[in-house]
Design an enzyme around this catalytic site. Structure first.
Site, PDB file in Angstrom:
ATOM      1  N   ASN A  34      36.191  25.602   8.879  1.00  0.00           N
ATOM      2  CA  ASN A  34      37.626  25.399   9.070  1.00  0.00           C
ATOM      3  C   ASN A  34      38.064  26.334  10.196  1.00  0.00           C
ATOM      4  O   ASN A  34      37.337  27.280  10.536  1.00  0.00           O
ATOM      5  CB  ASN A  34      38.396  25.604   7.749  1.00  0.00           C
ATOM      6  CG  ASN A  34      38.429  27.067   7.324  1.00  0.00           C
ATOM      7  OD1 ASN A  34      38.863  27.940   8.066  1.00  0.00           O
ATOM      8  ND2 ASN A  34      37.943  27.347   6.110  1.00  0.00           N
TER       9      ASN A  34
ATOM     10  N   ARG B 118      38.781  17.202   3.312  1.00  0.00           N
ATOM     11  CA  ARG B 118      37.706  17.532   2.379  1.00  0.00           C
ATOM     12  C   ARG B 118      37.527  16.473   1.285  1.00  0.00           C
ATOM     13  O   ARG B 118      36.417  16.173   0.914  1.00  0.00           O
ATOM     14  CB  ARG B 118      37.966  18.892   1.740  1.00  0.00           C
ATOM     15  CG  ARG B 118      38.056  20.039   2.752  1.00  0.00           C
ATOM     16  CD  ARG B 118      36.751  20.251   3.481  1.00  0.00           C
ATOM     17  NE  ARG B 118      36.778  21.397   4.372  1.00  0.00           N
ATOM     18  CZ  ARG B 118      36.520  22.647   4.011  1.00  0.00           C
ATOM     19  NH1 ARG B 118      36.231  22.931   2.767  1.00  0.00           N
ATOM     20  NH2 ARG B 118      36.556  23.612   4.895  1.00  0.00           N
TER      21      ARG B 118
ATOM     22  N   HIS C  61      43.046  21.969   2.902  1.00  0.00           N
ATOM     23  CA  HIS C  61      43.118  21.721   1.452  1.00  0.00           C
ATOM     24  C   HIS C  61      44.597  21.658   1.079  1.00  0.00           C
ATOM     25  O   HIS C  61      45.406  22.437   1.596  1.00  0.00           O
ATOM     26  CB  HIS C  61      42.502  22.873   0.649  1.00  0.00           C
ATOM     27  CG  HIS C  61      41.019  22.823   0.482  1.00  0.00           C
ATOM     28  ND1 HIS C  61      40.230  23.949   0.531  1.00  0.00           N
ATOM     29  CD2 HIS C  61      40.175  21.789   0.219  1.00  0.00           C
ATOM     30  CE1 HIS C  61      38.965  23.615   0.328  1.00  0.00           C
ATOM     31  NE2 HIS C  61      38.901  22.305   0.142  1.00  0.00           N
TER      32      HIS C  61
ATOM     33  N   CYS D 114      43.226  29.780  -4.021  1.00  0.00           N
ATOM     34  CA  CYS D 114      41.821  29.382  -3.829  1.00  0.00           C
ATOM     35  C   CYS D 114      40.864  30.227  -4.661  1.00  0.00           C
ATOM     36  O   CYS D 114      39.755  29.794  -4.959  1.00  0.00           O
ATOM     37  CB  CYS D 114      41.399  29.559  -2.375  1.00  0.00           C
ATOM     38  SG  CYS D 114      42.470  28.785  -1.194  1.00  0.00           S
TER      39      CYS D 114
HETATM   40  N1  ARG Z   1      35.873  28.922   3.482  1.00  0.00           N
HETATM   41  C1  ARG Z   1      36.269  28.032   2.438  1.00  0.00           C
HETATM   42  C2  ARG Z   1      36.168  26.596   2.912  1.00  0.00           C
HETATM   43  O1  ARG Z   1      36.470  26.335   4.055  1.00  0.00           O
HETATM   44  C3  ARG Z   1      37.664  28.337   1.965  1.00  0.00           C
HETATM   45  C4  ARG Z   1      38.082  27.520   0.778  1.00  0.00           C
HETATM   46  C5  ARG Z   1      39.502  27.777   0.359  1.00  0.00           C
HETATM   47  N2  ARG Z   1      39.784  27.113  -0.851  1.00  0.00           N
HETATM   48  C6  ARG Z   1      40.915  26.446  -1.130  1.00  0.00           C
HETATM   49  N3  ARG Z   1      41.082  25.972  -2.318  1.00  0.00           N
HETATM   50  N4  ARG Z   1      41.819  26.214  -0.208  1.00  0.00           N
HETATM   51  O2  ARG Z   1      35.774  25.711   2.193  1.00  0.00           O
END
Ligand code: ARG
Length: 271
Positions: A14, A138, A167, A264
């Site tokens: 990301n 995602r 997200h 998160c």
């Molecule tokens: N580095 C992780 C990813 O890109 C961060 C996830 C963050 N989680 C969330 N529920 N927003 O997958």
């Protein structure tokens, strides 16, 4: 939750993640920040179950992506990126353990062709009694119908269009009084129209880009009205206070370097 023993920015999936900028001192600071979050949650009445940290899985700390638990049913996630796919087995074991302990009544798998990153993209609205779903980066759009069928609950799917807010939980947070914190720029025109058709004007808390980029939407709201987030502007703080919420700021800046913050770092199992 999952301790940040092996947390780091080892890859980039990301726009927040820059592995070249990640140093040992960041990892040390992340451990301290996570400890404050854990203590804060415990002091506001949460009981916490820990998933064992695993070497080589730096993002396992983001347990919101483990899956979703609701009304006794757990649905494990299926990750979009191969970098995180190794987490699935650990989270599935966790859910099987919760089943064995009588904490959930069943573990239901999604159809195999659907990606779905758990509570990161599937958020229960305690006031409206439905799930908000995010898709586009995602999770698949098809996850909405699948979650609806498994959980026997209404779902409303929102198209995410800004890669920084990949997200749903980075851009939307429904509160127990019916107010909804959200960043308009994260959503397609249709998505934004849907939010505004389901959330009355006086219930909308629209974030500035600056608050959104500080992950103010990535908050945890306890049942007693305590909101835990990394940081926010003075006007947002005042607005939340006016609505009767008390706010605790727990800086989680090291996790923001990975694109995550308070929401998160936990998965609720009590709804
Ligand atoms: N580095 C992780 C990813 O890109 C961060 C996830 C963050 N989680 C969330 N529920 N927003 O997958």
């Amino acid at each position: 939750m999952c301790e940040p023993t092996y947390f780091g920015v080892d890859y980039s999936i990301n726009p927040w993640m820059t592995p070249a900028d990640w140093q040992n001192e960041h990892a040390e600071r992340a451990k301290a920040q996570w400890g404050v979050l854990e203590n804060t949650l415990r002091s506001t009445g949460a009981e916490i179950t820990l998933v064992k940290a695993q070497p080589g899985l730096p993002d396992l700390v983001f347990t919101a992506n483990a899956g979703v638990i609701h009304n006794g049913t757990a649905i494990p996630a299926r990750f979009a990126h191969k970098e995180r796919a190794g987490e699935e087995i650990h989270f599935t074991h966790l859910f099987q353990q919760l089943y064995a302990d009588g904490e959930v009544d069943r573990v239901a798998m999604l159809p195999e062709n659907i990606t779905f990153e758990g509570a990161g993209d599937c958020i229960w609205d305690p006031r409206r009694q439905f799930f908000w779903l995010g898709y586009g980066f995602r999770s698949d759009l098809e996850a909405g119908a699948a979650v609806q069928a498994i959980m026997d609950a209404e779902t409303h799917s929102l198209h995410l269009v800004d890669p920084r807010f990949y997200h749903l939980d980075t851009a939307l947070c429904p509160l127990p009084d019916g107010s909804v914190i959200y960043y308009p720029g994260a959503f397609s025109g249709c998505g934004l129209g849907l939010i505004r058709s389901l959330v009355a004007p006086h219930e909308r808390i629209e974030l500035t880009e600056e608050d959104a980029a500080s992950f103010a939407a990535n908050a945890i709201c306890m049942d007693d009205g305590t909101i835990i987030m990394s940081s926010c502007s003075e006007p947002l703080h005042a607005e939340l206070q006016d609505r009767g919420f008390s706010q605790i700021c727990v800086p989680l800046t090291e996790f923001i370097k990975s694109g995550g913050s308070a929401a998160c770092l936990h998965l609720r199992a009590d709804r």
